[in-house]
Write a protein that holds these residues in place. Structure first.
Motif, mmCIF file in Angstrom:
data_model
loop_
_atom_site.group_PDB
_atom_site.id
_atom_site.type_symbol
_atom_site.label_atom_id
_atom_site.label_comp_id
_atom_site.label_asym_id
_atom_site.label_seq_id
_atom_site.Cartn_x
_atom_site.Cartn_y
_atom_site.Cartn_z
ATOM 1 N N ASP A 68 0.825 -1.220 0.000
ATOM 2 C CA ASP A 68 0.000 0.000 0.000
ATOM 3 C C ASP A 68 0.861 1.273 0.000
ATOM 4 O O ASP A 68 0.656 2.188 0.801
ATOM 5 C CB ASP A 68 -0.944 0.015 1.204
ATOM 6 N N VAL A 69 1.797 1.328 -0.930
ATOM 7 C CA VAL A 69 2.705 2.472 -1.019
ATOM 8 C C VAL A 69 1.987 3.651 -1.672
ATOM 9 O O VAL A 69 1.303 3.495 -2.691
ATOM 10 C CB VAL A 69 3.963 2.112 -1.832
ATOM 11 N N ALA A 70 2.130 4.828 -1.085
ATOM 12 C CA ALA A 70 1.517 6.039 -1.635
ATOM 13 C C ALA A 70 2.457 7.215 -1.418
ATOM 14 O O ALA A 70 3.161 7.288 -0.404
ATOM 15 C CB ALA A 70 0.171 6.323 -0.960
ATOM 16 N N LEU A 71 2.489 8.120 -2.395
ATOM 17 C CA LEU A 71 3.217 9.373 -2.236
ATOM 18 C C LEU A 71 2.240 10.448 -1.779
ATOM 19 O O LEU A 71 1.065 10.430 -2.139
ATOM 20 C CB LEU A 71 3.892 9.781 -3.550
ATOM 21 N N ILE A 72 2.729 11.383 -0.986
ATOM 22 C CA ILE A 72 1.894 12.452 -0.440
ATOM 23 C C ILE A 72 2.164 13.730 -1.221
ATOM 24 O O ILE A 72 3.321 14.166 -1.333
ATOM 25 C CB ILE A 72 2.192 12.654 1.054
ATOM 26 N N ASP A 73 1.090 14.317 -1.767
ATOM 27 C CA ASP A 73 1.270 15.515 -2.585
ATOM 28 C C ASP A 73 1.291 16.782 -1.720
ATOM 29 O O ASP A 73 1.201 16.713 -0.477
ATOM 30 C CB ASP A 73 0.205 15.601 -3.676
ATOM 31 N N ALA A 74 1.418 17.927 -2.378
ATOM 32 C CA ALA A 74 1.545 19.204 -1.672
ATOM 33 C C ALA A 74 0.324 19.542 -0.829
ATOM 34 O O ALA A 74 0.409 20.297 0.142
ATOM 35 C CB ALA A 74 1.814 20.328 -2.669
ATOM 36 N N GLN A 75 -0.835 18.964 -1.171
ATOM 37 C CA GLN A 75 -2.063 19.211 -0.413
ATOM 38 C C GLN A 75 -2.250 18.198 0.721
ATOM 39 O O GLN A 75 -3.257 18.234 1.430
ATOM 40 C CB GLN A 75 -3.279 19.157 -1.338
ATOM 41 N N GLY A 76 -1.275 17.304 0.883
ATOM 42 C CA GLY A 76 -1.361 16.311 1.942
ATOM 43 C C GLY A 76 -2.143 15.069 1.575
ATOM 44 O O GLY A 76 -2.410 14.222 2.431
ATOM 45 N N LYS A 77 -2.512 14.916 0.305
ATOM 46 C CA LYS A 77 -3.272 13.761 -0.145
ATOM 47 C C LYS A 77 -2.331 12.603 -0.477
ATOM 48 O O LYS A 77 -1.312 12.789 -1.141
ATOM 49 C CB LYS A 77 -4.100 14.112 -1.381
ATOM 50 N N ALA A 78 -2.675 11.414 -0.007
ATOM 51 C CA ALA A 78 -1.895 10.222 -0.303
ATOM 52 C C ALA A 78 -2.337 9.643 -1.642
ATOM 53 O O ALA A 78 -3.499 9.260 -1.805
ATOM 54 C CB ALA A 78 -2.058 9.188 0.795
ATOM 55 N N VAL A 79 -1.421 9.595 -2.598
ATOM 56 C CA VAL A 79 -1.717 9.115 -3.950
ATOM 57 C C VAL A 79 -1.062 7.740 -4.136
ATOM 58 O O VAL A 79 0.160 7.624 -4.095
ATOM 59 C CB VAL A 79 -1.188 10.102 -5.018
ATOM 60 N N PRO A 80 -1.845 6.679 -4.332
ATOM 61 C CA PRO A 80 -1.278 5.324 -4.435
ATOM 62 C C PRO A 80 -0.278 5.194 -5.584
ATOM 63 O O PRO A 80 -0.474 5.755 -6.666
ATOM 64 C CB PRO A 80 -2.502 4.444 -4.676
ATOM 65 N N VAL A 81 0.779 4.444 -5.329
ATOM 66 C CA VAL A 81 1.749 4.091 -6.358
ATOM 67 C C VAL A 81 1.294 2.785 -7.003
ATOM 68 O O VAL A 81 1.013 1.803 -6.308
ATOM 69 C CB VAL A 81 3.162 3.921 -5.765
ATOM 70 N N THR A 82 1.182 2.779 -8.334
ATOM 71 C CA THR A 82 0.857 1.553 -9.057
ATOM 72 C C THR A 82 2.151 0.780 -9.283
ATOM 73 O O THR A 82 3.024 1.213 -10.034
ATOM 74 C CB THR A 82 0.195 1.876 -10.414
ATOM 75 N N LEU A 83 2.301 -0.351 -8.609
ATOM 76 C CA LEU A 83 3.545 -1.105 -8.684
ATOM 77 C C LEU A 83 3.684 -1.815 -10.024
ATOM 78 O O LEU A 83 2.706 -2.347 -10.566
ATOM 79 C CB LEU A 83 3.621 -2.138 -7.561
ATOM 80 N N THR A 84 4.897 -1.835 -10.543
ATOM 81 C CA THR A 84 5.191 -2.580 -11.762
ATOM 82 C C THR A 84 5.104 -4.076 -11.455
ATOM 83 O O THR A 84 5.734 -4.556 -10.509
ATOM 84 C CB THR A 84 6.603 -2.238 -12.267
ATOM 85 N N GLN A 85 4.324 -4.797 -12.213
ATOM 86 C CA GLN A 85 4.148 -6.235 -11.986
ATOM 87 C C GLN A 85 5.277 -6.984 -12.687
ATOM 88 O O GLN A 85 5.196 -7.319 -13.862
ATOM 89 C CB GLN A 85 2.775 -6.675 -12.489
ATOM 90 N N ASP A 86 6.359 -7.212 -11.935
ATOM 91 C CA ASP A 86 7.580 -7.758 -12.532
ATOM 92 C C ASP A 86 7.711 -9.271 -12.396
ATOM 93 O O ASP A 86 8.731 -9.845 -12.800
ATOM 94 C CB ASP A 86 8.805 -7.073 -11.928
ATOM 95 N N ASN A 87 6.708 -9.928 -11.781
ATOM 96 C CA ASN A 87 6.732 -11.383 -11.610
ATOM 97 C C ASN A 87 7.919 -11.858 -10.783
ATOM 98 O O ASN A 87 8.314 -13.021 -10.861
ATOM 99 C CB ASN A 87 6.744 -12.106 -12.965
ATOM 100 N N ARG A 88 8.457 -10.951 -9.968
ATOM 101 C CA ARG A 88 9.625 -11.328 -9.172
ATOM 102 C C ARG A 88 9.578 -10.719 -7.774
ATOM 103 O O ARG A 88 9.458 -11.408 -6.787
ATOM 104 C CB ARG A 88 10.900 -10.891 -9.892
ATOM 105 N N TRP A 89 9.646 -9.397 -7.714
ATOM 106 C CA TRP A 89 9.701 -8.701 -6.429
ATOM 107 C C TRP A 89 8.394 -8.020 -6.054
ATOM 108 O O TRP A 89 8.215 -7.628 -4.899
ATOM 109 C CB TRP A 89 10.821 -7.652 -6.429
ATOM 110 N N GLN A 90 7.489 -7.856 -7.003
ATOM 111 C CA GLN A 90 6.277 -7.098 -6.762
ATOM 112 C C GLN A 90 5.055 -7.846 -7.313
ATOM 113 O O GLN A 90 5.100 -8.377 -8.435
ATOM 114 C CB GLN A 90 6.378 -5.708 -7.397
ATOM 115 N N TYR A 91 3.987 -7.861 -6.518
ATOM 116 C CA TYR A 91 2.737 -8.491 -6.938
ATOM 117 C C TYR A 91 1.576 -7.684 -6.378
ATOM 118 O O TYR A 91 1.525 -7.420 -5.164
ATOM 119 C CB TYR A 91 2.662 -9.934 -6.442
ATOM 120 N N GLN A 92 0.668 -7.287 -7.250
ATOM 121 C CA GLN A 92 -0.432 -6.404 -6.871
ATOM 122 C C GLN A 92 0.130 -5.187 -6.139
ATOM 123 O O GLN A 92 0.895 -4.426 -6.711
ATOM 124 C CB GLN A 92 -1.483 -7.181 -6.065
#
Length: 293
Positions: A68-92
């Protein structure tokens, strides 16, 4: 007929342009982690003086799941990071950070390592980051033997009821002359293991998925000042065990801390993860932000 063909090909062109429009509205992001022991780089073939008794220990594992990684913008809103589905280190929405490389005492690990999360976010300016240490409940209680990578590592899995070990951090005592996965006697400490995961998960047996867990033990980490381009997230083993005695183990409990709320060896560890056993809020000390080297 010409009008119908024109409308048809126009519709096709619009569909083709959708991925391009999405790509233009997003930007790549790479979030780097560093495994440190105080101000020293983590290495499987090194020894470190750790804990309140400054015990000499050799690391035997250092891996953890982030979700559930998200970056926080200048307004304080958490914007989800869409992970690259690399079939190795990242899934969903889950990624595995792995600092061990199967050398030294790290015999249970893998030769491959991973120190970053990669994905995309909508174009914009971001000033912070938020993520969870752990695996989301909907993915936590699956069978690791048939799960996709990186959820297919049985060394990071307990059982269907307990789910995954969100973090596996093991230490061996060099003076014992034994590897961390060898049997240990009840009267001689052979190491100190930290396995973070959900506990109190109600199910009929270990092969049945639970509907809930009394202690989810997923910590939410937030840093208000973080820039992926010039910052890294440090995971510091020295800070994690700063208040622990690595030479002692509470009788009749697992070696080190197995996330048991009744285990006194877990009190300081869970607090430093940001998960105090008392139920009160705590300031985690395991992670911190540092400039990119």
């Amino acid at each position: 007929m010409r009008l119908q063909l024109s409308l048809f090909f126009g519709a096709i062109a619009s569909l083709v342009s959708i991925p391009s429009a999405i790509a233009q509205s997003s930007q790549p992001v790479s979030i780097q982690f560093r495994g440190l022991v105080g101000d020293q780089s983590f290495q499987c073939n090194s020894t470190y003086l750790l804990g309140i008794s400054a015990t000499s220990v050799a690391p035997a594992d250092f891996r953890f799941y982030v979700s559930d990684v998200a970056l926080i913008d200048a307004q304080g809103k958490a914007v989800p990071v869409t992970l690259t589905q690399d079939n190795r280190w990242q899934y969903q929405n889950v990624a595995l950070i792995d600092f061990e490389n199967k050398t030294g005492m790290c015999s249970n690990g893998t030769t491959e390592t991973n120190d970053r999360i990669v994905g995309t976010v909508p174009k914009g300016n971001y000033k912070g980051i938020r993520f969870a240490l752990g695996v989301p409940f909907k993915l936590n209680h699956e069978d690791a033997t048939i799960a996709p990578s990186p959820l297919n590592l049985t060394s990071l899995w307990w059982n269907w009821r307990g789910g995954y070990k969100f973090a596996r951090i093991d230490f061996a005592l060099p003076m014992s002359g034994m590897k961390h996965d060898q049997p240990h006697s009840s009267n001689k400490q052979q190491g100190f293991n930290i396995h973070l995961g959900s506990t109190g998960c109600n199910a009929t047996n270990n092969r049945q998925k639970p509907e809930s867990c009394a202690n989810p033990n997923t910590a939410t980490i937030t840093f208000e000042n973080f820039n992926p381009q010039n910052s890294v997230i440090v995971a510091d083993l020295k800070s994690l065990v700063a208040n622990s005695n690595l030479t002692k183990n509470q009788p009749d409990t697992g070696l080190g801390c197995m996330s048991d709320p009744k285990d006194g060896d877990c009190t300081a560890i869970l607090t430093n993860f940001g998960l105090p056993q008392t139920g009160k809020s705590a300031r985690q000390t395991f992670f911190r932000v540092a400039p990119r080297p």
